[in-house]
Design an enzyme around this catalytic site. Structure first.
Site, PDB file in Angstrom:
ATOM      1  N   ASN A   1       0.820  -1.174   0.022  1.00 21.12           N
ATOM      2  CA  ASN A   1      -0.042  -0.016  -0.163  1.00 21.12           C
ATOM      3  C   ASN A   1       0.688   1.169  -0.109  1.00 21.12           C
ATOM      4  OD1 ASN A   1      -2.427   1.279   0.164  1.00 21.12           O
ATOM      5  ND2 ASN A   1      -2.840   0.706   2.231  1.00 21.12           N
TER       6      ASN A   1
ATOM      7  N   HIS B   1     -14.652  -4.954  10.950  1.00 17.89           N
ATOM      8  CA  HIS B   1     -14.196  -3.331  11.405  1.00 17.89           C
ATOM      9  C   HIS B   1     -15.212  -2.427  11.994  1.00 17.89           C
ATOM     10  CE1 HIS B   1      -9.688  -2.767   9.735  1.00 17.89           C
ATOM     11  NE2 HIS B   1     -10.228  -4.342  10.032  1.00 17.89           N
TER      12      HIS B   1
ATOM     13  N   ARG C   1     -13.519  -5.771  15.551  1.00 20.15           N
ATOM     14  CA  ARG C   1     -12.887  -4.604  16.169  1.00 20.15           C
ATOM     15  C   ARG C   1     -13.366  -3.448  16.298  1.00 20.15           C
ATOM     16  NH1 ARG C   1      -7.904  -2.027  12.474  1.00 20.15           N
ATOM     17  NH2 ARG C   1      -9.186  -0.466  12.145  1.00 20.15           N
TER      18      ARG C   1
ATOM     19  N   TYR D   1      -7.156   7.245  12.693  1.00 19.18           N
ATOM     20  CA  TYR D   1      -6.992   6.053  12.175  1.00 19.18           C
ATOM     21  C   TYR D   1      -8.236   5.175  12.264  1.00 19.18           C
ATOM     22  CZ  TYR D   1      -6.118   1.188  11.407  1.00 19.18           C
ATOM     23  OH  TYR D   1      -6.410  -0.088  11.048  1.00 19.18           O
TER      24      TYR D   1
ATOM     25  N   ASP E   1      -7.240  -1.690  17.690  1.00 19.30           N
ATOM     26  CA  ASP E   1      -5.932  -1.494  16.863  1.00 19.30           C
ATOM     27  C   ASP E   1      -5.502  -0.446  17.575  1.00 19.30           C
ATOM     28  OD1 ASP E   1      -3.835  -1.281  15.424  1.00 19.30           O
ATOM     29  OD2 ASP E   1      -4.917  -1.723  13.478  1.00 19.30           O
TER      30      ASP E   1
ATOM     31  N   HIS F   1      -2.714   1.152  16.264  1.00 17.63           N
ATOM     32  CA  HIS F   1      -1.890   1.337  15.040  1.00 17.63           C
ATOM     33  C   HIS F   1      -0.526   1.975  15.561  1.00 17.63           C
ATOM     34  CE1 HIS F   1      -2.157   2.402  10.884  1.00 17.63           C
ATOM     35  NE2 HIS F   1      -2.651   1.199  10.878  1.00 17.63           N
TER      36      HIS F   1
ATOM     37  N   GLU G   1      -3.886  -4.512  19.592  1.00 18.81           N
ATOM     38  CA  GLU G   1      -3.053  -4.682  18.389  1.00 18.81           C
ATOM     39  C   GLU G   1      -2.211  -3.589  18.185  1.00 18.81           C
ATOM     40  OE1 GLU G   1      -5.094  -5.297  14.806  1.00 18.81           O
ATOM     41  OE2 GLU G   1      -3.859  -4.363  13.622  1.00 18.81           O
TER      42      GLU G   1
ATOM     43  N   GLU H   1       1.681  -6.817  11.406  1.00 17.12           N
ATOM     44  CA  GLU H   1       1.192  -6.520   9.972  1.00 17.12           C
ATOM     45  C   GLU H   1       2.169  -5.930   9.159  1.00 17.12           C
ATOM     46  OE1 GLU H   1      -2.301  -4.323  11.028  1.00 17.12           O
ATOM     47  OE2 GLU H   1      -1.474  -2.548  10.231  1.00 17.12           O
TER      48      GLU H   1
ATOM     49  N   ARG I   1       0.668 -11.262  13.686  1.00 14.68           N
ATOM     50  CA  ARG I   1      -0.148 -10.829  12.469  1.00 14.68           C
ATOM     51  C   ARG I   1       0.381 -10.821  10.949  1.00 14.68           C
ATOM     52  NH1 ARG I   1      -4.545  -8.353  12.107  1.00 14.68           N
ATOM     53  NH2 ARG I   1      -3.929  -6.479  11.345  1.00 14.68           N
TER      54      ARG I   1
ATOM     55  N   HIS J   1      -3.340 -10.159   9.297  1.00 20.82           N
ATOM     56  CA  HIS J   1      -3.587  -8.979   8.560  1.00 20.82           C
ATOM     57  C   HIS J   1      -4.521  -9.214   7.345  1.00 20.82           C
ATOM     58  CE1 HIS J   1      -2.283  -5.013   6.617  1.00 20.82           C
ATOM     59  NE2 HIS J   1      -3.264  -4.679   7.292  1.00 20.82           N
TER      60      HIS J   1
ATOM     61  N   ASP K   1      -6.275  -3.334   1.684  1.00 23.50           N
ATOM     62  CA  ASP K   1      -5.307  -3.291   0.712  1.00 23.50           C
ATOM     63  C   ASP K   1      -4.370  -4.648   0.437  1.00 23.50           C
ATOM     64  OD1 ASP K   1      -4.686  -2.125   3.546  1.00 23.50           O
ATOM     65  OD2 ASP K   1      -2.744  -2.694   2.781  1.00 23.50           O
TER      66      ASP K   1
ATOM     67  N   GLU L   1      -8.295 -11.328   9.931  1.00 23.21           N
ATOM     68  CA  GLU L   1      -8.932 -10.003   9.751  1.00 23.21           C
ATOM     69  C   GLU L   1      -9.633 -10.230   8.435  1.00 23.21           C
ATOM     70  OE1 GLU L   1      -6.100  -6.858   9.476  1.00 23.21           O
ATOM     71  OE2 GLU L   1      -7.870  -5.210   9.656  1.00 23.21           O
TER      72      GLU L   1
ATOM     73  N   TRP M   1       1.650   7.214  12.284  1.00 25.81           N
ATOM     74  CA  TRP M   1       0.090   7.288  11.913  1.00 25.81           C
ATOM     75  C   TRP M   1      -0.561   6.050  12.349  1.00 25.81           C
ATOM     76  CZ3 TRP M   1      -2.053   3.800   8.070  1.00 25.81           C
ATOM     77  CH2 TRP M   1      -3.640   4.241   7.724  1.00 25.81           C
TER      78      TRP M   1
HETATM   79  C1  GCO Z   1      -5.327  -3.381  10.111  1.00 28.79           C
HETATM   80  C2  GCO Z   1      -4.030  -2.356   9.683  1.00 28.79           C
HETATM   81  C3  GCO Z   1      -4.667  -1.614   8.620  1.00 28.79           C
HETATM   82  C4  GCO Z   1      -3.431  -0.676   7.953  1.00 28.79           C
HETATM   83  C5  GCO Z   1      -3.485  -0.763   6.606  1.00 28.79           C
HETATM   84  C6  GCO Z   1      -2.294  -0.245   5.816  1.00 28.79           C
HETATM   85  O1  GCO Z   1      -5.157  -3.814  11.102  1.00 28.79           O
HETATM   86  O2  GCO Z   1      -6.125  -3.729   9.430  1.00 28.79           O
HETATM   87  O3  GCO Z   1      -3.724  -1.468  10.729  1.00 28.79           O
HETATM   88  O4  GCO Z   1      -6.110  -0.814   8.663  1.00 28.79           O
HETATM   89  O5  GCO Z   1      -3.394   0.703   8.536  1.00 28.79           O
HETATM   90  O6  GCO Z   1      -3.506  -1.917   6.064  1.00 28.79           O
HETATM   91  O7  GCO Z   1      -1.973  -0.385   4.619  1.00 28.79           O
HETATM   92 MG    MG Z   2      -3.632  -3.000  12.312  1.00 29.78          MG
END
Ligand code: GCO
Ligand code: MG
Length: 401
Positions: free
Chosen positions: A37, A122, A147, A159, A209, A211, A235, A261, A282, A311, A315, A338, A401
């Site tokens: 991605n 999600h 999630r 996010y 998550d 992140h 996560e 991930e 993951r 993951h 994407d 996921e 991010w």
């Molecule tokens: C998740 C991930 C995604 C990522 C994305 C980046 O847990 O699914 O954190 O949301 O941000 O796949 O390309």
């Molecule tokens: Mg994630």
């Protein structure tokens, strides 16, 4: 069974995807996801300019040997671009082997270890109430694991929050810049999970998550605050380049942890696994060297009672999703997968045998992976450069991010 042709297909049906198509002299073909991605064309070039010339004429049945050729033979090891390219070749070769032997890939990996693959969806919303509604909708759709992410007071773009429509963080143009502040986040997340536990059955699996946005001690505080709400996992609580930093989080909380991930090899997670600093690994097929390398990660994890939780954001193309489901169904220490449904345009380009029902997925019994790409449909959706957002603290300091 020599590889006679190899092509990279880039397209943007709903979002960008890079797909490798390998064909043998007998006319069998296999697909591999090569999508990274926001950095897609780097992998496309790595494949076209450096990998494909090495593949033509090789025996497609020698999956492990080709993997080692691409890994050791490059001299330069690991890294997301290399490992995504290797993953694409590996996945396509497993697809070909399945078709050649007339068996779904999971049968080649030892057969089914379970009836189906538990997946999580999600749910998200700008507020706690909106997130509760989103969780309720997921339960109606059959999800048993969800999630939950919610907006953070005072921050405009956070996010994981869709703000109307489908959540897809990558956007055309230059990267969007968002702002981040940890304190209001640490205040709202325990409130969200308290509300979720009041509203829904204790049987519902809840995940969250972070992140990569907390420091280890902040993550420890959040894990502790969430303990009464019994999460399935927390996560990416902190960036994991420094695997030892998870010792600190682990000393303070029994909230289960999931990481991986953004990892691309077993070397990114061996300490996390061997010291039992996490509960779920993951890593995923497309970014961690394909099905062959994922099996090694899972085997190491099994020794240390760590389960898998690949993951599966949008994407990762349907080719990766199919490969992940064959892996998930077969591997003994599977935990959860996921699942973010793809856009309708994506579903028009990639047709798949995998299915979802009652919170579980199944890869289907088509030979190989069970995914086809409709190249005519793909041509109607050209690739457009897109980036993931970036984040800065309120004072302008660059953050994760
Ligand atoms: C998740 C991930 C995604 C990522 C994305 C980046 O847990 O699914 O954190 O949301 O941000 O796949 O390309
Ligand atoms: Mg994630």
């Amino acid at each position: 069974m020599k590889i006679a042709d190899a092509r990279v297909i880039t397209c943007g049906p709903g979002r960008n995807f890079v797909t490798l198509r390998l064909e043998t002299e007998d006319g069998l073909y296999g697909l591999g996801d090569a999508t990274l991605n926001g950095r897609e064309l780097a992998v496309a070039s790595y494949l076209e300019d450096h990998v494909i010339p090495l593949l033509i004429g090789r025996d497609a049945r020698r999956i492990e040997d080709i993997w080692q050729l691409l890994y050791k033979g490059a001299y330069w090891r690991r890294g997301p671009v290399t490992m995504t390219a290797i993953a694409a070749v590996d996945t396509a070769l497993w697809d070909i082997k399945g078709k050649a032997l007339n068996a779904p890939v999971y049968q080649l990996l030892g057969g089914a270890s379970r009836d189906g693959v538990l997946v999580y969806g999600h749910a998200n919303g700008d507020t706690i109430d909106a997130t509760l509604e989103s969780v309720a909708r997921h339960i109606e759709q059959g999800y048993r694991a969800v999630r939950a992410q919610c907006g953070v007071p005072g921050l405009s773009k956070v996010y994981g929050i869709a703000s109307g429509g489908r959540y897809e963080p990558a956007a055309a143009g230059l990267p969007e810049e968002s702002r981040w502040s940890t304190e209001p986040y640490l205040r709202i997340v325990p409130q969200l999970f308290e509300a979720l536990r009041q509203h829904f059955s204790p049987e519902l699996h809840l995940l969250h998550d972070v992140h990569h946005r907390l420091s280890p001690i902040e993550a420890a505080r959040l894990g502790k605050a969430l303990e009464p709400h019994h999460l399935f996992w927390l996560e990416d609580p902190t960036p994991a380049e420094n695997q030892a930093s998870f010792r600190l989080i682990r000393q303070h909380t029994t909230t289960p942890l999931a990481v991986g991930e953004v990892f691309n090899s077993i070397y990114d997670c061996h300490q996390l696994i061997q010291e039992q600093l996490i509960d779920y690994i993951r890593t995923t097929v497309v970014h961690a060297g394909g099905i062959s390398h994922m099996r090694k990660v899972a085997a190491l994890a099994e020794l240390h009672q760590v389960r898998t939780g690949s993951h599966g954001a949008t994407d990762l193309s349907p080719v990766c999703m199919a490969a992940a489901l064959h892996f998930d169904l077969s591997v003994h220490n599977f935990g959860i997968q996921e699942h973010m449904p793809h856009a309708p345009e994506t579903e028009r380009v990639f047709r798949h045998a995998y299915t979802f029902a009652d919170g579980m997925m199944h890869p289907g019994d088509a030979p190989g992976l069970g995914v086809e790409i409709d190249e005519t449909a793909a041509a109607a959706f050209p690739y457009k450069r897109a980036y993931l957002p970036t984040a800065r603290l309120l004072d302008g300091t660059m953050h994760s991010w």
